[in-house]
Design a protein around this motif. Sequence first.
Motif, PDB file in Angstrom:
ATOM      1  N   ALA A  81      57.504  45.954  53.386  1.00  0.00           N
ATOM      2  CA  ALA A  81      58.507  44.961  53.001  1.00  0.00           C
ATOM      3  C   ALA A  81      59.299  44.440  54.193  1.00  0.00           C
ATOM      4  CB  ALA A  81      59.450  45.550  51.960  1.00  0.00           C
ATOM      5  N   ALA A  82      59.428  45.224  55.244  1.00  0.00           N
ATOM      6  CA  ALA A  82      60.203  44.816  56.412  1.00  0.00           C
ATOM      7  C   ALA A  82      59.443  43.849  57.319  1.00  0.00           C
ATOM      8  CB  ALA A  82      60.613  46.049  57.217  1.00  0.00           C
TER       9      ALA A  82
ATOM     10  N   THR B  94      57.917  50.985  42.697  1.00  0.00           N
ATOM     11  CA  THR B  94      57.731  50.348  43.985  1.00  0.00           C
ATOM     12  C   THR B  94      57.758  48.842  43.846  1.00  0.00           C
ATOM     13  OG1 THR B  94      55.351  50.488  43.688  1.00  0.00           O
ATOM     14  CG2 THR B  94      56.393  52.266  44.915  1.00  0.00           C
ATOM     15  N   ALA B  95      58.375  48.194  44.803  1.00  0.00           N
ATOM     16  CA  ALA B  95      58.419  46.738  44.816  1.00  0.00           C
ATOM     17  C   ALA B  95      57.084  46.170  45.275  1.00  0.00           C
ATOM     18  CB  ALA B  95      59.544  46.273  45.735  1.00  0.00           C
ATOM     19  N   VAL B  96      56.396  46.883  46.139  1.00  0.00           N
ATOM     20  CA  VAL B  96      55.111  46.445  46.667  1.00  0.00           C
ATOM     21  C   VAL B  96      54.032  47.368  46.107  1.00  0.00           C
ATOM     22  CG1 VAL B  96      53.757  46.074  48.755  1.00  0.00           C
ATOM     23  CG2 VAL B  96      56.223  45.665  48.797  1.00  0.00           C
ATOM     24  N   PRO B  97      53.026  46.815  45.427  1.00  0.00           N
ATOM     25  CA  PRO B  97      51.947  47.669  44.912  1.00  0.00           C
ATOM     26  C   PRO B  97      51.271  48.446  46.047  1.00  0.00           C
ATOM     27  CG  PRO B  97      51.847  45.484  43.933  1.00  0.00           C
ATOM     28  CD  PRO B  97      52.861  45.427  45.038  1.00  0.00           C
ATOM     29  N   PRO B  98      50.990  49.719  45.843  1.00  0.00           N
ATOM     30  CA  PRO B  98      50.476  50.575  46.919  1.00  0.00           C
ATOM     31  C   PRO B  98      49.189  50.089  47.567  1.00  0.00           C
ATOM     32  CG  PRO B  98      51.018  51.864  44.975  1.00  0.00           C
ATOM     33  CD  PRO B  98      51.196  50.444  44.602  1.00  0.00           C
ATOM     34  N   LEU B  99      48.233  49.603  46.785  1.00  0.00           N
ATOM     35  CA  LEU B  99      46.978  49.139  47.379  1.00  0.00           C
ATOM     36  C   LEU B  99      47.221  47.906  48.244  1.00  0.00           C
ATOM     37  CD1 LEU B  99      43.960  49.506  47.699  1.00  0.00           C
ATOM     38  CD2 LEU B  99      43.638  48.211  45.580  1.00  0.00           C
ATOM     39  N   LEU B 100      48.084  47.023  47.792  1.00  0.00           N
ATOM     40  CA  LEU B 100      48.448  45.837  48.569  1.00  0.00           C
ATOM     41  C   LEU B 100      49.150  46.256  49.864  1.00  0.00           C
ATOM     42  CD1 LEU B 100      48.572  42.736  48.745  1.00  0.00           C
ATOM     43  CD2 LEU B 100      50.704  42.849  47.436  1.00  0.00           C
ATOM     44  N   ALA B 101      50.061  47.213  49.775  1.00  0.00           N
ATOM     45  CA  ALA B 101      50.759  47.709  50.963  1.00  0.00           C
ATOM     46  C   ALA B 101      49.785  48.334  51.954  1.00  0.00           C
ATOM     47  CB  ALA B 101      51.831  48.719  50.562  1.00  0.00           C
TER      48      ALA B 101
ATOM     49  N   PHE C  46      54.318  39.836  55.630  1.00  0.00           N
ATOM     50  CA  PHE C  46      53.836  40.371  54.361  1.00  0.00           C
ATOM     51  C   PHE C  46      53.791  39.336  53.242  1.00  0.00           C
ATOM     52  CE2 PHE C  46      54.604  42.362  50.227  1.00  0.00           C
ATOM     53  CZ  PHE C  46      53.361  42.948  50.075  1.00  0.00           C
ATOM     54  N   SER C  47      54.765  38.472  53.153  1.00  0.00           N
ATOM     55  CA  SER C  47      54.835  37.510  52.054  1.00  0.00           C
ATOM     56  C   SER C  47      53.572  36.655  51.954  1.00  0.00           C
ATOM     57  CB  SER C  47      56.070  36.625  52.213  1.00  0.00           C
ATOM     58  OG  SER C  47      56.144  35.713  51.147  1.00  0.00           O
ATOM     59  N   ALA C  48      53.117  36.116  53.061  1.00  0.00           N
ATOM     60  CA  ALA C  48      51.904  35.286  53.057  1.00  0.00           C
ATOM     61  C   ALA C  48      50.681  36.123  52.679  1.00  0.00           C
ATOM     62  CB  ALA C  48      51.707  34.634  54.415  1.00  0.00           C
ATOM     63  N   PHE C  49      50.605  37.342  53.193  1.00  0.00           N
ATOM     64  CA  PHE C  49      49.492  38.239  52.865  1.00  0.00           C
ATOM     65  C   PHE C  49      49.491  38.539  51.370  1.00  0.00           C
ATOM     66  CE2 PHE C  49      47.435  42.324  52.332  1.00  0.00           C
ATOM     67  CZ  PHE C  49      46.337  42.266  53.194  1.00  0.00           C
ATOM     68  N   ALA C  50      50.662  38.845  50.828  1.00  0.00           N
ATOM     69  CA  ALA C  50      50.787  39.183  49.411  1.00  0.00           C
ATOM     70  C   ALA C  50      50.365  38.030  48.513  1.00  0.00           C
ATOM     71  CB  ALA C  50      52.211  39.610  49.090  1.00  0.00           C
ATOM     72  N   GLN C  51      50.684  36.820  48.896  1.00  0.00           N
ATOM     73  CA  GLN C  51      50.283  35.655  48.105  1.00  0.00           C
ATOM     74  C   GLN C  51      48.771  35.474  48.131  1.00  0.00           C
ATOM     75  OE1 GLN C  51      52.524  32.311  49.529  1.00  0.00           O
ATOM     76  NE2 GLN C  51      54.429  33.059  48.659  1.00  0.00           N
ATOM     77  N   GLN C  52      48.178  35.636  49.308  1.00  0.00           N
ATOM     78  CA  GLN C  52      46.736  35.430  49.437  1.00  0.00           C
ATOM     79  C   GLN C  52      45.936  36.519  48.722  1.00  0.00           C
ATOM     80  OE1 GLN C  52      45.312  34.988  53.444  1.00  0.00           O
ATOM     81  NE2 GLN C  52      43.269  34.433  52.778  1.00  0.00           N
TER      82      GLN C  52
END
Length: 146
Positions: free
Chosen positions: A26-27, A87-94, A31-37
């Motif tokens: 999250a820091a 978790t705010a960020v799903p573990p596999l995505l993280a 990450f934001s662009a990666f999470a969207q894609q």
Amino acid sequence: MREQDTMMALPLTDAQACGLIQQLTAANPDFSAFAQQYAFLGEHPLPEEQTAALAREVLDVLCESPHQAARIDALLLTAAPTPIGRTAVPPLLAAAFLMRNYLRFRRRADGGWEPLVEHGPADSPALTGLLQRITALVPRAQTAGA
């Protein structure tokens, strides 16, 4: 490598391991662009035991780098853990994001995604094992809701 010794000497709870992965992801401003894609990586939750195991493996690989080990140590000393399941960020995505230098995704003709591992023979057994775990989890994430 002193940082790695410090981090590895501390016993981590599942919540601490998962929380550290959350914070490292999250820091990062990328990450934001990666999470969207690659949103499909976060569409289906993993069981708690897989979440904790994945987080620990990611931390083991990150701690192989003195710079990353120092960041993790600093977070351990200052941050409260994120509880598993909240978790705010799903573990596999993280995990995929934190390993993005070694793991790429290619769009298949059917519209799904295919993981591609990109690392050299000098990389560690821990990295190889982690990448195998992530790629094994990706098809489950894609087909669980299909």
